[in-house]
Write an enzyme that holds these catalytic residues in place. Structure first.
Site, mmCIF file in Angstrom:
data_model
loop_
_atom_site.group_PDB
_atom_site.id
_atom_site.type_symbol
_atom_site.label_atom_id
_atom_site.label_comp_id
_atom_site.label_asym_id
_atom_site.label_seq_id
_atom_site.Cartn_x
_atom_site.Cartn_y
_atom_site.Cartn_z
ATOM 1 N N ASP A 115 -12.008 12.753 13.294
ATOM 2 C CA ASP A 115 -11.583 12.719 14.692
ATOM 3 C C ASP A 115 -12.750 12.204 15.537
ATOM 4 O O ASP A 115 -13.659 12.959 15.891
ATOM 5 C CB ASP A 115 -11.167 14.112 15.167
ATOM 6 C CG ASP A 115 -9.847 14.576 14.568
ATOM 7 O OD1 ASP A 115 -9.545 14.196 13.414
ATOM 8 O OD2 ASP A 115 -9.123 15.337 15.240
ATOM 9 N N LYS B 174 -5.359 10.629 19.927
ATOM 10 C CA LYS B 174 -5.437 12.048 20.279
ATOM 11 C C LYS B 174 -5.797 12.175 21.751
ATOM 12 O O LYS B 174 -6.632 11.433 22.256
ATOM 13 C CB LYS B 174 -6.484 12.708 19.379
ATOM 14 C CG LYS B 174 -6.777 14.169 19.631
ATOM 15 C CD LYS B 174 -7.792 14.670 18.599
ATOM 16 C CE LYS B 174 -8.291 16.069 18.903
ATOM 17 N NZ LYS B 174 -9.299 16.532 17.911
ATOM 18 N N LYS C 71 -1.652 13.102 18.428
ATOM 19 C CA LYS C 71 -2.199 14.458 18.358
ATOM 20 C C LYS C 71 -2.599 14.941 19.749
ATOM 21 O O LYS C 71 -3.611 14.513 20.281
ATOM 22 C CB LYS C 71 -3.406 14.503 17.416
ATOM 23 C CG LYS C 71 -4.049 15.892 17.311
ATOM 24 C CD LYS C 71 -5.214 15.903 16.328
ATOM 25 C CE LYS C 71 -5.951 17.228 16.333
ATOM 26 N NZ LYS C 71 -7.077 17.261 15.360
#
EC number: 4.1.2.4
Length: 318
Positions: A155, A218, A254
């Site tokens: 991430d 995300k 996300k």
């Protein structure tokens, strides 16, 4: 997770004339939040679906090997077995989608999951999380070290300066380098939308991240003042849909930061279903980054099965 999303060549014409209609986005956000959530048996099924999409996360300065071990145990056994048996779901292998930790804790998570005989993926934040205000070489090395330690999902967080100053090619080039540094690991790109200035910038950053090869986009690090919001999500989901129509490539989504209640998770699932369809309602294409959400989902499932709310000692691992 599915195969890597390879991205495309940079094409600034895709974003050059984009202007997001903010009032329309806000109306859509109000509409989705006003819907009645699913009830009874359907609600239990949706909550279990949400469990399988959680990246169970700890990103605290006081993380240790022992609390990483507890996190991994909870990821493998997210809902008490007797509750799953009551729902006839005890043999379905329900786990969270992944665990998400700092790079220095990746080895702890890999060891804990291996000891538990579990193949849940380990995700690591990287690239100077949460601010991304470190040298590019340092950020790239952080990715490589996390992968070397066993992380299979990375991430990364973008340098917001590049968005705020309109340096779209530089942003694309950085994320391409992140993609390369990940090797076989999947790349989730955190946009930190609360610091991008406008919904139009959110759309443009989403599209650049997907062109550069992100497997997921995300919303947030969870450390910003404003994290996952429905208006931002709608813009990002529309960008995902547009990118799919243009390229045929599916990119995951996300949300993260501030998602704490079971009811929240139901609204997020509804939004995904309505904006992208059933195909995105699976952990390969939808994740929820959360630390405390799972505890509330387990409490709601306990109430569904027993008819009463759990006392603290009923769910000691929550």
């Amino acid at each position: 997770m599915s195969a890597h999303q390879q991205g495309t060549e940079l094409d600034l014409s895709w974003i050059s004339k984009i202007q997001v209609n903010k009032p329309a986005v806000l109306r859509r956000a109000e509409q989705i939040q006003a819907r009645r959530p699913v009830k009874k048996e359907w609600q239990a099924a949706w909550l279990l679906k949400a469990v399988t999409c959680i990246d169970l996360t700890t990103l605290s300065g006081d993380d240790t090997a022992s609390n990483i071990q507890r996190l991994c145990y909870k990821a493998k056994y997210p809902i008490r077995e007797d509750l799953l048996k009551a729902l006839n779901m005890h043999d379905k292998g329900i786990t969270t989608a992944a665990v998400c930790v700092y790079p220095a804790r990746v080895c702890d998570a890999v060891r804990a999951l291996k000891a538990a005989g579990c193949d849940i993926p380990v995700a690591s934040v990287a690239t100077g999380f949460p601010a991304a205000q470190t040298h590019l070489k340092t950020r790239l090395e952080e990715i490589r070290l996390a992968v070397e330690d066993g992380a299979t999902e990375i991430d990364v967080v973008i340098n917001r300066t590049l968005v705020l100053t309109g340096q779209w090619k530089a942003l694309y080039d950085e994320i391409r380098q992140f993609r390369k540094a990940c090797g076989e690991a999947h790349l989730k790109t955190i946009l930190a939308t609360g610091e991008l200035g406008s919904l139009t910038n959110v759309y443009k950053a989403s599209m650049i991240a997907m062109m550069a090869g992100s497997d997921f986009i995300k919303t947030s690090t969870g450390k910003e003042t404003v994290n996952a919001t429905f208006p931002v999500a709608i813009v990002m989901l529309r960008a995902i849909r547009d990118f799919f129509w243009k390229t045929g490539n599916k990119v995951g989504f996300k949300p993260a930061g501030g998602i704490r209640s079971a009811k929240d998770s139901l609204v997020w699932l509804s939004l995904i279903k309505e904006e992208l369809g059933d195909e995105w309602m699976k952990p390969e294409l939808f994740r929820i980054g959360a630390s405390t959400l799972l505890a509330d989902i387990e409490r709601q499932i306990y109430h569904h099965v027993t008819g009463r709310y759990a006392a603290y000692h009923d769910l000691p691992m929550s």
